[in-house]
Write an enzyme that holds these catalytic residues in place. Structure first.
Site, PDB file in Angstrom:
ATOM      1  CD  GLU B  29     -36.296 -18.434  -1.833  1.00 58.98           C
ATOM      2  OE1 GLU B  29     -35.874 -19.252  -1.212  1.00 58.98           O
ATOM      3  OE2 GLU B  29     -37.186 -17.270  -1.836  1.00 58.98           O
ATOM      4  CG  LEU B  58     -32.535 -16.161  -0.427  1.00 54.62           C
ATOM      5  CD1 LEU B  58     -31.749 -16.073   0.884  1.00 54.62           C
ATOM      6  CD2 LEU B  58     -33.120 -17.500  -0.401  1.00 54.62           C
ATOM      7  CD  GLU B  60     -39.162 -17.039   0.490  1.00 50.53           C
ATOM      8  OE1 GLU B  60     -38.944 -15.889   1.022  1.00 50.53           O
ATOM      9  OE2 GLU B  60     -38.667 -18.124   0.659  1.00 50.53           O
ATOM     10  CD  GLN B  82     -34.820 -23.017  -1.286  1.00 54.80           C
ATOM     11  OE1 GLN B  82     -34.335 -22.700  -0.184  1.00 54.80           O
ATOM     12  NE2 GLN B  82     -33.657 -23.062  -2.384  1.00 54.80           N
ATOM     13  CG  PHE B  83     -38.342 -26.034   3.098  1.00 55.52           C
ATOM     14  CD1 PHE B  83     -37.926 -27.603   3.499  1.00 55.52           C
ATOM     15  CD2 PHE B  83     -37.029 -25.616   2.559  1.00 55.52           C
ATOM     16  CE1 PHE B  83     -37.155 -28.255   3.630  1.00 55.52           C
ATOM     17  CE2 PHE B  83     -35.760 -26.224   2.513  1.00 55.52           C
ATOM     18  CZ  PHE B  83     -35.837 -27.735   3.013  1.00 55.52           C
ATOM     19  CG  PHE B  86     -39.636 -21.162   3.195  1.00 59.62           C
ATOM     20  CD1 PHE B  86     -39.523 -21.458   4.390  1.00 59.62           C
ATOM     21  CD2 PHE B  86     -38.363 -21.559   2.421  1.00 59.62           C
ATOM     22  CE1 PHE B  86     -38.486 -22.127   4.989  1.00 59.62           C
ATOM     23  CE2 PHE B  86     -37.384 -22.081   2.938  1.00 59.62           C
ATOM     24  CZ  PHE B  86     -37.295 -22.246   4.099  1.00 59.62           C
ATOM     25  CG  HIS B 127     -36.427 -26.396   7.035  1.00 59.55           C
ATOM     26  ND1 HIS B 127     -36.120 -25.570   8.001  1.00 59.55           N
ATOM     27  CD2 HIS B 127     -36.132 -25.697   5.867  1.00 59.55           C
ATOM     28  CE1 HIS B 127     -35.540 -24.412   7.764  1.00 59.55           C
ATOM     29  NE2 HIS B 127     -35.402 -24.414   6.335  1.00 59.55           N
TER      30      HIS B 127
END
Lengths: 323, 324
Positions: B29, B58, B60, B82-83, B86, B127
């Site tokens: 992403e 978006l 995953e 991204q993190f 996720f 996060h």
């Protein structure tokens, strides 16, 4: 006859071959039910009785190099894609000679060499794999297509929507072949989907959708060929809806208390794809009996092969966890 | 040798792998024009184009499923989530499909998942997690947690070469804070080979990721009091270098395990169990663990500080061990 019609019409001899394959699958599945009830086959098994025409028609339209992914109801797909009945049956028996070396069983049939990237025992679980395979074809500019089999139940899963979205966004060569057998295990379509026309799922992504009578093997062949041609031309994926019938319980042992008995019997009597093809080909009883006996013999041979297969050595348990 | 940040080392490593091998591509992403949530992929789109630097929706599950499928067909995807938090969205494709692929089908899945992990900047409960321990419990996956810029680049190259799904946990709090010497040329660092951060004789301290720096500061404090701590940076958790830990414990007889992940069923528990199984008689003190408490990671800086092991927590545990 248009050019496409010409390209996608099976030769008359091929319909006979389709019938042979469908009979092989039918007898295979019936034997699986019996061997399972006799406790020869462990685990749980889902047979595709009633859905033979979808597997056979779709796989026949594939080109060499095309790949499929499959579902928990996977025997028909594996057989139609060319995995020998012996290797599939041996897998169901958990033998080393099985197509997944006894490590997968009924719901995890693999034959990567023949283009079967495998079945996922999670509903809708292989759609990401098909999309990824198509991504690789696209990135390498290979004229190959990935065809994903899945059922109506899978259209409620997150991965279905994510894969459809990605594939259409990136114009990937995927055919999403939805076998709408009207039952997600015990839940009828009307109870698990807010729409009855599943091609509307594709509209949400602006994806080309085709619909076909899944009990008519020739129609499935032609529709799949059309979908494959579209996907192969880099025009984007196709959602191919095959309207079919599950003429068997969800899994062997399921008593189908949820299903209206009259409806079930009527459907079995009127929607058998093999009976339809037999009628279409106007086969004599004699010829049909002969084909049935051939299929029966091939399945008996597969059962015999599986029964005499090799049990995996427990010493090999830790092998192949990593590549 | 040029000095680079941890982030730059990863970024350079990605570029080097993509230049070296056409099969390598990145997807995730906002990895394209935006350069990724943490700017690790900045410049890749310009150099390699949109078909090798793929901005994904978006999604995953489909990113990890798509990476798995393309790896099956012979490509070498590097997917960025991204993190690392996720990754839970993609659990099915990763744990159910990719991890079991080779065992079931005999086909390798040469893919890398880049997972920015860890806390220290008030990212809050979704996060800031360090979920690496959970994946050490899944046979078929490999788990990598580089602590230094040098290791970050070398372990990335090894991850790309590896025929298995590799979870590459890059600690967010190290990205721009930590600098170190990184060779320009390509090099690999073998999985399962620990790095001795510093040699010592009195206590063995096993850790990885950002906690290596916390451990070093605590060891400095002990050093001032005459206690010598040997710090082992595991670098990879699956596989992990048990031999290095056993050899160190044979020398020191005391073991402290430090990790940012929560305590119960954290990877420290596995290390402790194996050391007890194999070196019980070498130990002169109970094994100690310093880890995050069994709670979600909080947002408030004061709470987060109480959650993430601090230098003083480690120094205090080391002092208790030294006195035992």
């Amino acid at each position: 006859m248009t050019e496409l019609d010409f390209m996608t019409s099976p030769q008359s001899g091929e319909l006979g071959r389709f019938l042979q394959q469908m009979l092989l699958i039918r007898y295979f599945e019936q034997q699986v039910e019996e061997r399972y009830r006799d406790a020869e086959i462990p685990g749980f098994v889902h047979v595709a009785i009633g859905q033979e025409a979808v597997a056979v028609g779709a796989c026949a339209a594939l080109a060499p190099g095309d790949v499929i992914t499959s579902t928990h109801r996977s025997h028909a797909h594996a057989l139609a894609k060319g995995t020998p009945a012996r290797a599939v049956m041996a897998e169901l028996y958990g033998k080393v000679e099985g197509c997944s070396r006894g490590r997968g069983g009924s719901m995890h049939l693999y034959d990567v060499e023949r283009g079967n990237l495998g079945s996922s025992a999670v509903v809708g679980g292989a759609l990401g794999i098909a999309t990824g395979a198509a991504l690789s074809f696209s990135l390498r500019s290979e004229p190959r297509v990935a065809l994903a089999f899945f059922g109506d139940g899978a259209t409620a899963s997150g991965l279905f929507h994510e894969s459809m979205n990605l594939a259409q966004l990136w114009k990937l060569p995927v055919v999403f072949l939805c076998e709408n057998n009207r039952w997600a295990e015990s839940t009828p379509l009307a109870q698990h989907s807010p729409i009855t026309d599943l091609t509307q799922r594709a509209q949400a992504f602006g994806m080309t959708a085709l619909e076909v009578d899944g009990q008519d093997v020739e129609a499935v062949y032609r529709a799949t060929a059309e979908a494959l041609a579209h996907a192969r031309s880099a025009a984007g994926p196709v959602f191919l809806l095959a309207e079919t019938y599950r003429l068997a319980p969800h899994n062997v042992g399921d008593q189908q208390e949820y299903r209206d008995k009259e409806e079930y019997e009527l459907t079995r009597a009127t929607q058998d794809p093999i009976a339809k093809l037999r009628e279409r080909l106007a086969l004599s009883d004699e010829r049909f009996d002969e084909l049935e006996r051939e299929a029966e013999a091939a399945v008996a041979d597969a059962v015999d092969f599986a029964r005499h297969g090799t049990d995996p050595d427990p010493q090999t348990l830790l092998e192949d966890v990593y590549a | 040798m040029p000095e680079k940040t941890y982030l730059q080392a990863i970024s350079d490593g990605l570029r080097q792998e993509m230049r070296r091998d056409e099969r390598v591509f990145v997807l995730g992403e906002d990895v394209g024009v935006y350069g990724g949530a943490f700017k690790v992929t900045v410049g890749l789109l310009e150099e390699f184009g949109p078909w090798r630097v793929i901005d994904a929706p978006l999604s995953e599950i489909a990113i990890v499923g798509g990476a798995t499928g393309s790896a099956l067909m012979g490509l070498r995807p590097i997917a960025e989530l991204q993190f690392s938090d996720f990754v839970s969205c993609a659990w099915d494709q990763l744990v159910t499909v990719a991890a079991k692929q080779h065992f079931r089908a005999g086909t390798p899945v040469p893919m890398v998942l880049r997972l920015p992990s860890g806390g220290g900047f008030s990212g809050g409960p979704f996060h800031s997690q360090s979920p690496e321990s959970a994946f050490t419990h899944v046979p078929g996956l490999k788990v990598v947690c580089p602590a230094t810029p040098h290791d970050a680049k070398g372990l990335l190259a090894t991850a790309v070469d590896d025929p298995n799904p590799v979870l590459y946990f890059e600690h967010k709090h190290l990205y721009r804070r930590i600098k170190g010497e990184v060779p320009d040329e390509r090099y690999t660092i073998p999985f399962g080979k620990a790095r001795i951060e510093r040699a010592g004789d009195d206590i063995t301290l096993v850790t990885w990721g950002a906690m290596v720096y916390t451990a070093a500061e605590a060891a400095d404090e002990l050093q001032a009091g005459g206690v010598s701590v040997e710090i082992i940076d595991l670098r990879t958790l699956q596989p992990w270098d048990k031999q290095a830990v056993l050899e160190s414990v044979a020398k020191t007889s005391k073991l402290l395990i430090l990790h940012e992940d929560t305590r119960t069923s954290g990877f420290g528990a596995e290390i402790a169990a194996q050391v007890v199984e194999e070196a019980f008689e070498q130990l002169d003190a109970p094994i100690r663990r310093v880890a995050a408490p069994d709670t979600p990671i909080p947002f408030s800086p004061q709470l987060e500080k109480a959650y993430i092991p601090q230098v003083e927590d480690v120094a205090s545990a080391l002092r208790e061990l030294a006195a035992y």
